[in-house]
Design a protein around this motif. Structure first.
Motif, PDB file in Angstrom:
ATOM      1  N   PRO A 101       0.820  -1.219   0.000  1.00 35.08           N
ATOM      2  CA  PRO A 101       0.000   0.000   0.000  1.00 35.08           C
ATOM      3  C   PRO A 101       0.850   1.262   0.000  1.00 35.08           C
ATOM      4  O   PRO A 101       1.835   1.369   0.728  1.00 35.08           O
ATOM      5  CB  PRO A 101      -0.808  -0.129   1.288  1.00 35.08           C
ATOM      6  N   ARG A 102       0.440   2.228  -0.818  1.00 38.83           N
ATOM      7  CA  ARG A 102       1.143   3.519  -0.879  1.00 38.83           C
ATOM      8  C   ARG A 102       0.291   4.636  -0.276  1.00 38.83           C
ATOM      9  O   ARG A 102       0.803   5.508   0.427  1.00 38.83           O
ATOM     10  CB  ARG A 102       1.478   3.858  -2.336  1.00 38.83           C
ATOM     11  N   GLU A 103      -1.020   4.611  -0.540  1.00 36.85           N
ATOM     12  CA  GLU A 103      -1.931   5.614   0.009  1.00 36.85           C
ATOM     13  C   GLU A 103      -3.153   4.901   0.572  1.00 36.85           C
ATOM     14  O   GLU A 103      -3.647   3.938  -0.017  1.00 36.85           O
ATOM     15  CB  GLU A 103      -2.373   6.615  -1.068  1.00 36.85           C
ATOM     16  N   LEU A 104      -3.627   5.394   1.709  1.00 32.19           N
ATOM     17  CA  LEU A 104      -4.819   4.859   2.345  1.00 32.19           C
ATOM     18  C   LEU A 104      -5.788   6.001   2.609  1.00 32.19           C
ATOM     19  O   LEU A 104      -5.398   7.031   3.175  1.00 32.19           O
ATOM     20  CB  LEU A 104      -4.472   4.152   3.662  1.00 32.19           C
ATOM     21  N   TYR A 105      -7.043   5.841   2.188  1.00 34.11           N
ATOM     22  CA  TYR A 105      -8.094   6.827   2.448  1.00 34.11           C
ATOM     23  C   TYR A 105      -9.038   6.196   3.469  1.00 34.11           C
ATOM     24  O   TYR A 105      -9.850   5.323   3.129  1.00 34.11           O
ATOM     25  CB  TYR A 105      -8.830   7.184   1.155  1.00 34.11           C
ATOM     26  N   PHE A 106      -8.916   6.648   4.738  1.00 29.60           N
ATOM     27  CA  PHE A 106      -9.620   6.007   5.841  1.00 29.60           C
ATOM     28  C   PHE A 106     -10.249   7.066   6.730  1.00 29.60           C
ATOM     29  O   PHE A 106      -9.652   8.135   6.956  1.00 29.60           O
ATOM     30  CB  PHE A 106      -8.654   5.137   6.647  1.00 29.60           C
ATOM     31  N   PRO A 107     -11.447   6.803   7.307  1.00 30.12           N
ATOM     32  CA  PRO A 107     -12.191   7.873   7.984  1.00 30.12           C
ATOM     33  C   PRO A 107     -11.840   8.123   9.442  1.00 30.12           C
ATOM     34  O   PRO A 107     -12.580   8.827  10.126  1.00 30.12           O
ATOM     35  CB  PRO A 107     -13.646   7.392   7.860  1.00 30.12           C
ATOM     36  N   THR A 108     -10.750   7.551   9.979  1.00 29.95           N
ATOM     37  CA  THR A 108     -10.339   7.883  11.343  1.00 29.95           C
ATOM     38  C   THR A 108      -9.123   8.806  11.298  1.00 29.95           C
ATOM     39  O   THR A 108      -8.361   8.800  10.331  1.00 29.95           O
ATOM     40  CB  THR A 108      -9.989   6.618  12.142  1.00 29.95           C
ATOM     41  N   ARG A 109      -8.937   9.572  12.382  1.00 24.71           N
ATOM     42  CA  ARG A 109      -7.819  10.527  12.423  1.00 24.71           C
ATOM     43  C   ARG A 109      -6.469   9.826  12.569  1.00 24.71           C
ATOM     44  O   ARG A 109      -5.439  10.396  12.227  1.00 24.71           O
ATOM     45  CB  ARG A 109      -8.009  11.507  13.593  1.00 24.71           C
ATOM     46  N   GLU A 110      -6.484   8.598  13.106  1.00 25.51           N
ATOM     47  CA  GLU A 110      -5.239   7.866  13.330  1.00 25.51           C
ATOM     48  C   GLU A 110      -5.400   6.420  12.867  1.00 25.51           C
ATOM     49  O   GLU A 110      -6.492   5.850  12.915  1.00 25.51           O
ATOM     50  CB  GLU A 110      -4.871   7.860  14.814  1.00 25.51           C
ATOM     51  N   ILE A 111      -4.301   5.855  12.419  1.00 24.28           N
ATOM     52  CA  ILE A 111      -4.207   4.416  12.183  1.00 24.28           C
ATOM     53  C   ILE A 111      -2.853   3.974  12.712  1.00 24.28           C
ATOM     54  O   ILE A 111      -2.018   4.812  13.101  1.00 24.28           O
ATOM     55  CB  ILE A 111      -4.342   4.047  10.694  1.00 24.28           C
ATOM     56  N   ALA A 112      -2.634   2.679  12.746  1.00 25.62           N
ATOM     57  CA  ALA A 112      -1.339   2.147  13.186  1.00 25.62           C
ATOM     58  C   ALA A 112      -0.792   1.216  12.117  1.00 25.62           C
ATOM     59  O   ALA A 112      -1.552   0.587  11.371  1.00 25.62           O
ATOM     60  CB  ALA A 112      -1.484   1.418  14.513  1.00 25.62           C
ATOM     61  N   ARG A 113       0.530   1.132  12.072  1.00 20.49           N
ATOM     62  CA  ARG A 113       1.208   0.238  11.129  1.00 20.49           C
ATOM     63  C   ARG A 113       2.258  -0.550  11.892  1.00 20.49           C
ATOM     64  O   ARG A 113       3.141   0.044  12.540  1.00 20.49           O
ATOM     65  CB  ARG A 113       1.858   1.042  10.002  1.00 20.49           C
ATOM     66  N   ASP A 114       2.152  -1.877  11.827  1.00 22.87           N
ATOM     67  CA  ASP A 114       3.136  -2.695  12.547  1.00 22.87           C
ATOM     68  C   ASP A 114       4.361  -2.920  11.674  1.00 22.87           C
ATOM     69  O   ASP A 114       4.328  -2.663  10.462  1.00 22.87           O
ATOM     70  CB  ASP A 114       2.509  -4.012  13.007  1.00 22.87           C
ATOM     71  N   PRO A 115       5.464  -3.396  12.239  1.00 20.26           N
ATOM     72  CA  PRO A 115       6.702  -3.567  11.453  1.00 20.26           C
ATOM     73  C   PRO A 115       6.578  -4.546  10.296  1.00 20.26           C
ATOM     74  O   PRO A 115       7.409  -4.525   9.385  1.00 20.26           O
ATOM     75  CB  PRO A 115       7.700  -4.078  12.507  1.00 20.26           C
TER      76      PRO A 115
END
Length: 753
Positions: free
Chosen positions: A362-376
């Motif tokens: 993934p290069r761009e994500l359009y998501f409706p929350t102010r924050e997301i998390a990404r694991d290693p």
């Protein structure tokens, strides 16, 4: 006083009674039905309640416009204009506060304007505006619909639109029918026309190419979700784990967990692969994607003997986006493998984990929350479970799986840097190495390339082990992979991925376990992949230096790897249709047509690719298109000439000459009518000034010969008749000579002067 003020306004030419008032009630009712179908279709596709108020108001507006169609309606026109201004102001205010998909907002504005417009429809042109708006509404419904229910509205719209178009055309001619029966077509003809147009539309739909690439970047996404409390980026919410107390839970301790048949167990920071069972099929999401693939969810690096866990789960980082946009920019791993952009839009249908499925990478994500998390390991997480009805979009740069490039991948030069992906239980390492080497030794040739080794071991597991859901319970002292490989000789689908992951690690190929969702079932009419909970399973992801991570599928009955960009998807719908057809044909027939179809698809794909290669490619494409058009025209000309010769051969000699005479005269603009006898036609031609005396005598000769043969059985000499036909065809040459001689005389006269 108010009436006195309005009197000069109503006397204005701009507010005079409309000309060409449409008096056809049946046409107005047809247009109203088209608008209603468009509104209801949009309402159902978008899951809104607009039609509750829009349909009655539309009916009221059309009724008002019918009863007052010959009045000036000054007050009504002013109210309509004021209402449109108010609708525009409200729309702009809502648009300024909107940061997600604006299609619904634009559709609501269009419906509001149509309702106001319906109160003033005196002219046929105004009804044309409403027809166009109905077409736009049904088109919007097509982009929003995710189920086959839209097909019902499309068929209804087509059935209404056909007679409306006929009525509109007859209205332009001044023919105003009072009933459909007066249109001059029977119900069978209407039904035949409907079936013909529907068949042509489906045919175009099937063969229409699907080009990669969206023309917009305002991708579909739900309204913003407000999250209460602090975001714990290490927490993975998996409804598939149900605690012994009966409530949904996560809990890192899996000792008291049991299997839930509605949810896949593999979506958690730690998973226990001994929690086997059969899931109850349930639709969980719909995906619109430019290409199929494995919707990746989580990756695990640490094998526990009974399952897997993410060793660096605590290192998951929080990503924040701008408050003005729903877009997240995600980091990507460098690779020398070419990538292709693939856009996906996901709609959650039923309860799901807080994990965010996506295509790798993934290069761009359009998501409706102010924050997301990404694991290693590249997994994406939301602060809350994904609710029913949630829509989000992802832009991935998917690596193109080119086997010739992947075969050049070397071995790992610095194993310490990939230690967590090479970890194998110490007691199990020798047995796994021996098994992997024994399997590779069965190949026809020595396999040295790491990518080819991974492919071969994947195929070997498919052929050497079986799917078995009746395996005994794993004892506490047993290792899952060892028991699967050396005792059970089979197991659940996810056990195959665990075994392949450790086998690759044992021979020095970095690998990890990946859980996610299979492509699902493609619906060619909606363009969506229907993904169910039964599509969830685990695969193996292997790393090749400088190239990146690539998936392998060791599950029996599956392909060696999931759907990939190695195969062009331009004609995906045609391919789906062909797969359906082949199910009804014998194998030799499908083999022949399959080869033919593959060749045609390859040629079409190469031709389409020319237009994406700059100006030179566009010029080549245009030249090829022109050449194909000329070749097609020449082929049609040869075919028509051959058919003409075949038709003449079936005639007698004199009839052949007479038919050739009729065809030549028709080409010159003097066709014979069916009501004319041969002599009447010859008499008509004597009054044509373009035919000289020689042509007239030739026509008389051929006509006399044909009539004598047809009605008297007389056979006249063929050489004389052929000379007469030749004299007739020389008419054009004699006319050109006469014109040239006349021009020469004029030029000479001008020079002498």
């Amino acid at each position: 006083m108010f009436q006195a003020w309005l009197r000069p306004i109503s006397a204005s030419p701009m507010l005079a009674p409309a000309k060409h008032v449409e008096d056809s009630l049946i046409l107005r009712l047809g247009v109203l039905c088209m608008v209603i179908v468009g509104i209801v279709a949009t309402d159902i596709a978008a899951e809104t309640q607009t039609s509750i108020w829009a349909v009655p108001l539309s009916i009221a507006g059309f009724s008002w416009s019918w009863w007052s169609r010959r009045q000036r309606n000054v007050v009504a026109k002013l109210a309509i204009a004021l209402g449109m201004v108010i609708a525009l102001v409200v729309f702009l205010g809502r648009l300024a506060a909107l940061s997600h998909d604006s299609r619904l907002l634009l559709t609501e504005l269009l419906i509001q304007l149509q309702i106001l417009h319906s109160f003033d429809l005196p002219r046929r042109k105004d009804l044309g505006y409403s027809m166009v708006i109905a077409l736009i509404l049904i088109s919007v419904a097509a982009t929003l619909s995710q189920t086959m229910i839209f097909g019902v509205f499309l068929l209804a719209f087509l059935a209404i639109a056909l007679p409306v178009l006929v009525l509109d055309y007859r209205s332009r001619l001044g023919l105003l029918p009072l009933a459909v029966n007066s249109l001059g077509m029977s119900w069978r003809q209407w039904f035949g026309l409907f079936v013909l147009i529907l068949s042509l539309g489906l045919g175009v739909f099937v063969v229409l190419p699907r080009f990669p690439g969206y023309q917009i970047r305002t991708l579909p996404v739900s309204a913003e979700i407000q999250v209460d409390g602090e975001f714990d980026q290490t927490r993975v919410i998996n409804p598939g784990y149900v605690s012994g107390r009966g409530g949904a839970g996560v809990g890192d301790d899996l000792a008291n967990q049991r299997f839930d048949s509605n949810f896949y167990y593999g979506f958690g920071s730690e998973i226990d692969q001994t929690l086997g069972g059969v899931m109850t099929p349930q639709e969980i999401m719909r995906v619109r994607s430019q290409a199929p693939g494995f919707w990746r969810v989580l990756a695990f690096d640490d094998y526990t003997g009974r399952g897997w866990r993410i060793s660096s789960n605590d290192a998951a980082e929080i990503l924040r986006r701008s408050p003005w946009s729903f877009r997240y920019l995600l980091p990507q791993l460098p690779t020398r493998v070419p990538t292709r952009e693939v856009i996906q839009t996901y709609t959650v249908v039923s309860e799901f984990s807080n994990l965010i499925p996506h295509l790798y990478d993934p290069r761009e994500l359009y998501f409706p929350t102010r924050e997301i998390a990404r694991d290693p390991e590249g997994g994406l997480r939301a602060p809350v479970p994904l609710p029913e009805g949630l829509t989000y979009s992802v832009i991935s740069h998917v690596p193109v799986r080119d086997r010739s490039v992947l075969r050049t991948a070397g071995t790992i030069r610095n194993p310490a840097a990939y230690r967590q992906y090479l970890q194998v239980p110490e007691a199990l390492t020798p047995r796994l190495q021996t098994l992997a080497q024994d399997l590779l030794a069965k190949a026809d040739r020595p396999i040295e390339e790491p990518y080819e080794q991974a492919l071969y071991l994947t195929q070997a597991l498919k052929q050497s082990y079986r799917l078995d859901t009746q395996i005994p319970k794993l004892a506490a002292e047993q290792d899952l992979v060892a028991t699967f490989l050396f005792e059970w000789q089979g197991g659940y689908p996810d056990h195959f991925a665990s075994a392949l992951t450790l086998l690759l690690r044992s021979i020095g190929i970095p690998a990890r376990l990946v859980t996610g969702l299979g492509t699902g079932e493609f619906n060619p009419f909606t363009g969506l992949y229907i993904v169910r909970n039964t599509d969830a399973y685990a695969l193996t992801e292997a790393y090749f230096p400088e190239l990146g991570w690539f998936l392998f599928d060791p599950i029996p009955g599956h392909d060696l790897y999931p759907a990939t960009l190695e195969v062009d998807q331009t004609f995906s719908v045609l391919q789906q249709f062909w797969n359906w057809v082949t199910g009804w044909l014998p194998t030799p027939v499908t083999g022949f047509f399959g080869t033919l179809f593959a060749a045609l698809e390859s040629l079409l794909t190469q031709f389409m690719d020319l237009f994406s290669q700059g100006l030179g490619g566009i010029i080549q494409g245009i030249l090829l298109l022109c050449g194909a058009a000329i070749a097609l025209w020449f082929g049609i000309y040869l075919w028509q000439s051959w058919r003409y010769r075949q038709r003449l051969r079936r005639l007698s000699a004199i009839e052949q000459l007479y038919v050739q005479m009729l065809d030549w005269l028709a080409q010159q603009g003097f066709p014979k009518r069916n009501s004319q006898t041969p002599w009447e036609y010859a008499q008509y031609l004597r009054d044509v000034p373009q035919l000289d005396s020689l042509s007239q005598r030739a026509i008389d000769t051929l006509t006399h010969a044909y009539v004598s043969w047809r009605y008297g059985g007389a056979a006249l000499p063929l050489p004389a008749l052929r000379r007469a036909l030749g004299q007739l065809k020389d008419q054009r040459w004699r006319s050109l000579q006469h014109t040239a001689t006349h021009l020469n005389r004029l030029i000479r006269k001008g020079g002498s002067r």
